[in-house]
Design an enzyme around this catalytic site. Structure first.
Site, PDB file in Angstrom:
ATOM      1  N   ARG A 153       0.868  -1.169   0.000  1.00 14.50           N
ATOM      2  CA  ARG A 153       0.000   0.000   0.000  1.00 14.50           C
ATOM      3  C   ARG A 153       0.912   1.227   0.000  1.00 14.50           C
ATOM      4  O   ARG A 153       2.008   1.183   0.562  1.00 14.50           O
ATOM      5  CB  ARG A 153      -0.892   0.020   1.239  1.00 14.50           C
ATOM      6  CG  ARG A 153      -1.799  -1.207   1.383  1.00 14.50           C
ATOM      7  CD  ARG A 153      -2.564  -1.148   2.702  1.00 14.50           C
ATOM      8  NE  ARG A 153      -3.462  -2.282   2.864  1.00 14.50           N
ATOM      9  CZ  ARG A 153      -3.146  -3.421   3.501  1.00 14.50           C
ATOM     10  NH1 ARG A 153      -1.940  -3.542   4.051  1.00 14.50           N
ATOM     11  NH2 ARG A 153      -4.010  -4.406   3.601  1.00 14.50           N
ATOM     12  N   LYS A 176      -1.924  -2.586   8.064  1.00 15.20           N
ATOM     13  CA  LYS A 176      -3.119  -2.177   8.800  1.00 15.20           C
ATOM     14  C   LYS A 176      -3.231  -2.943  10.110  1.00 15.20           C
ATOM     15  O   LYS A 176      -2.932  -4.130  10.179  1.00 15.20           O
ATOM     16  CB  LYS A 176      -4.369  -2.429   7.949  1.00 15.20           C
ATOM     17  CG  LYS A 176      -4.515  -1.490   6.761  1.00 15.20           C
ATOM     18  CD  LYS A 176      -5.831  -1.726   6.041  1.00 15.20           C
ATOM     19  CE  LYS A 176      -6.041  -0.729   4.915  1.00 15.20           C
ATOM     20  NZ  LYS A 176      -7.321  -0.952   4.202  1.00 15.20           N
ATOM     21  N   HIS A 244      -2.171   3.018  -6.344  1.00 20.77           N
ATOM     22  CA  HIS A 244      -2.780   1.829  -5.741  1.00 20.77           C
ATOM     23  C   HIS A 244      -3.022   0.738  -6.775  1.00 20.77           C
ATOM     24  O   HIS A 244      -3.052  -0.456  -6.439  1.00 20.77           O
ATOM     25  CB  HIS A 244      -4.094   2.206  -5.045  1.00 20.77           C
ATOM     26  CG  HIS A 244      -4.578   1.156  -4.080  1.00 20.77           C
ATOM     27  ND1 HIS A 244      -3.850   0.800  -2.959  1.00 20.77           N
ATOM     28  CD2 HIS A 244      -5.683   0.373  -4.071  1.00 20.77           C
ATOM     29  CE1 HIS A 244      -4.497  -0.142  -2.290  1.00 20.77           C
ATOM     30  NE2 HIS A 244      -5.610  -0.422  -2.952  1.00 20.77           N
ATOM     31  N   ARG A 247      -0.452  -2.001  -6.812  1.00 21.85           N
ATOM     32  CA  ARG A 247      -0.651  -3.102  -5.855  1.00 21.85           C
ATOM     33  C   ARG A 247      -1.600  -4.135  -6.454  1.00 21.85           C
ATOM     34  O   ARG A 247      -1.380  -5.343  -6.347  1.00 21.85           O
ATOM     35  CB  ARG A 247      -1.180  -2.542  -4.544  1.00 21.85           C
ATOM     36  CG  ARG A 247      -1.580  -3.586  -3.490  1.00 21.85           C
ATOM     37  CD  ARG A 247      -1.931  -2.858  -2.194  1.00 21.85           C
ATOM     38  NE  ARG A 247      -2.781  -3.620  -1.308  1.00 21.85           N
ATOM     39  CZ  ARG A 247      -2.332  -4.482  -0.387  1.00 21.85           C
ATOM     40  NH1 ARG A 247      -1.038  -4.708  -0.286  1.00 21.85           N
ATOM     41  NH2 ARG A 247      -3.172  -5.117   0.406  1.00 21.85           N
ATOM     42  N   HIS A 270      -3.631  -9.163   3.762  1.00 17.30           N
ATOM     43  CA  HIS A 270      -5.085  -9.175   3.946  1.00 17.30           C
ATOM     44  C   HIS A 270      -5.442  -9.973   5.197  1.00 17.30           C
ATOM     45  O   HIS A 270      -4.931 -11.088   5.396  1.00 17.30           O
ATOM     46  CB  HIS A 270      -5.777  -9.815   2.743  1.00 17.30           C
ATOM     47  CG  HIS A 270      -5.842  -8.929   1.547  1.00 17.30           C
ATOM     48  ND1 HIS A 270      -6.048  -9.399   0.264  1.00 17.30           N
ATOM     49  CD2 HIS A 270      -5.733  -7.580   1.417  1.00 17.30           C
ATOM     50  CE1 HIS A 270      -6.051  -8.397  -0.588  1.00 17.30           C
ATOM     51  NE2 HIS A 270      -5.870  -7.281   0.094  1.00 17.30           N
ATOM     52  N   TYR A 279      -9.265 -11.096  -6.601  1.00 12.54           N
ATOM     53  CA  TYR A 279      -8.300 -11.120  -7.700  1.00 12.54           C
ATOM     54  C   TYR A 279      -8.512 -12.295  -8.645  1.00 12.54           C
ATOM     55  O   TYR A 279      -8.013 -12.287  -9.767  1.00 12.54           O
ATOM     56  CB  TYR A 279      -6.875 -11.105  -7.155  1.00 12.54           C
ATOM     57  CG  TYR A 279      -6.543  -9.782  -6.514  1.00 12.54           C
ATOM     58  CD1 TYR A 279      -6.326  -8.654  -7.297  1.00 12.54           C
ATOM     59  CD2 TYR A 279      -6.518  -9.633  -5.143  1.00 12.54           C
ATOM     60  CE1 TYR A 279      -6.071  -7.422  -6.723  1.00 12.54           C
ATOM     61  CE2 TYR A 279      -6.260  -8.402  -4.554  1.00 12.54           C
ATOM     62  CZ  TYR A 279      -6.037  -7.304  -5.352  1.00 12.54           C
ATOM     63  OH  TYR A 279      -5.797  -6.084  -4.774  1.00 12.54           O
TER      64      TYR A 279
END
Length: 301
Positions: A153, A176, A244, A247, A270, A279
């Site tokens: 990210r 995150k 982005h 990515r 994730h 994806y």
């Protein structure tokens, strides 16, 4: 400090230091909390906030939807408000009580748009030539190759400090929720970052930002986004060709090359496999485009 400012300040500190939310998330959650507090009676404190129930939230969200809020924005705002009220219940000594149970609007997940490997490289080369100085062009190229080569990210890349130097074959990333993961570094990415560092005029102590702005501070996301916007205009690329998107391209191209979803989930950081599974749809869409372009029967139509 007024009661209102105290509530918002403590909520801000909780998000930033306890939850380790990104600056973007903190701003969005702060704005949502402020709107709710403006809607509630003056003098509202933690106890009154803790008493907010599903009915009150439903009424408030109805007002927000009347202002033209989309399903996606409403879902994000509701999530922010439930977290805020949950925090209020902790502050009021009701830590065992969950936030109001209220389901948000259904949001259809869009398919991320990837760009081709050639387009990714062309973007990186174009920002190099477009830099205001040789070192800033090299910097922007290094950032883009890191995003595409390691699937980071943009906030993760720009949060790196020089403590990661010297670069090796892998890099420890804090993503995150302060979740850490190890990503591999391609030799081309390492060379690009080293080339930028050779040209950079700024100190490179362990606590210094790896990527610097023109005045020496930590490089802002907006600078990279503007550089990419200029480059894609020159190259004639779609507006979807953003930092982005690199990515997304990393994930799509690895999946097309045979990477399994679990490994891809780890590389992307994730929390849920469902976030990675999107994806598979991207790859399917890419295959369909290839089929339409290549199949003789399709070309005849």
């Amino acid at each position: 400090m007024t009661l209102l400012h105290d509530l918002l300040a403590r909520w801000h500190d909780h998000q930033l230091h306890d939850l380790r939310h990104s600056p973007h998330t903190v701003r969005a959650y702060q704005a949502a909390a402020r709107r709710l507090l403006d809607h509630l009676p003056a003098g509202t404190g933690w106890t009154e906030l803790a008493a907010c129930d599903a009915q009150l939230l439903r009424g408030f969200m109805a007002l927000r939807r009347a202002d033209g809020l989309s399903n996606a924005s409403a879902a994000r705002e509701l999530s922010a408000l439930k977290a805020f009220i949950g925090f209020a219940r902790q502050q009021a000594g009701l830590a065992g009580t969950a936030a109001p149970r209220l389901r948000g609007p259904r949001v259809k997940k869009g398919i991320p748009r990837a760009i081709t490997p050639d387009e990714a490289v062309n973007l990186a080369e174009m920002v190099t030539r477009d830099g205001t100085a040789e070192w800033t062009g090299a910097r922007d190229r290094a950032v883009l190759l890191l995003l595409y080569g390691a699937g980071l990210r943009i906030a993760e890349a720009l949060s790196l400090d020089c403590s990661v130097l010297p670069l090796r074959e892998t890099l420890l990333i804090t993503g995150k929720g302060a979740k850490q993961r190890i990503v591999p570094l391609l030799p081309a990415v390492v060379l690009a970052i080293d080339a930028y560092l050779e040209l950079s005029p700024w100190p490179k102590g362990a606590a210094d930002p790896l990527f610097r702005g023109a005045k020496g501070g930590r490089l802002a996301q907006g600078i990279v986004q503007k550089a990419v916007a200029r480059a894609r205009t020159v190259l004639g690329l779609s507006p979807s060709a953003t930092p982005h998107a690199l990515r997304h391209s990393f994930a799509t191209h690895l999946l097309a090359a045979g990477a399994d979803l679990r490994s891809l989930q780890e590389l992307l950081g994730h929390a849920s496999l469902s976030s990675t599974q999107v994806y598979t749809k991207v790859d399917g869409a890419t295959l369909l485009d290839v089929y339409r372009d290549a199949h003789p029967r399709e070309r005849d139509h």
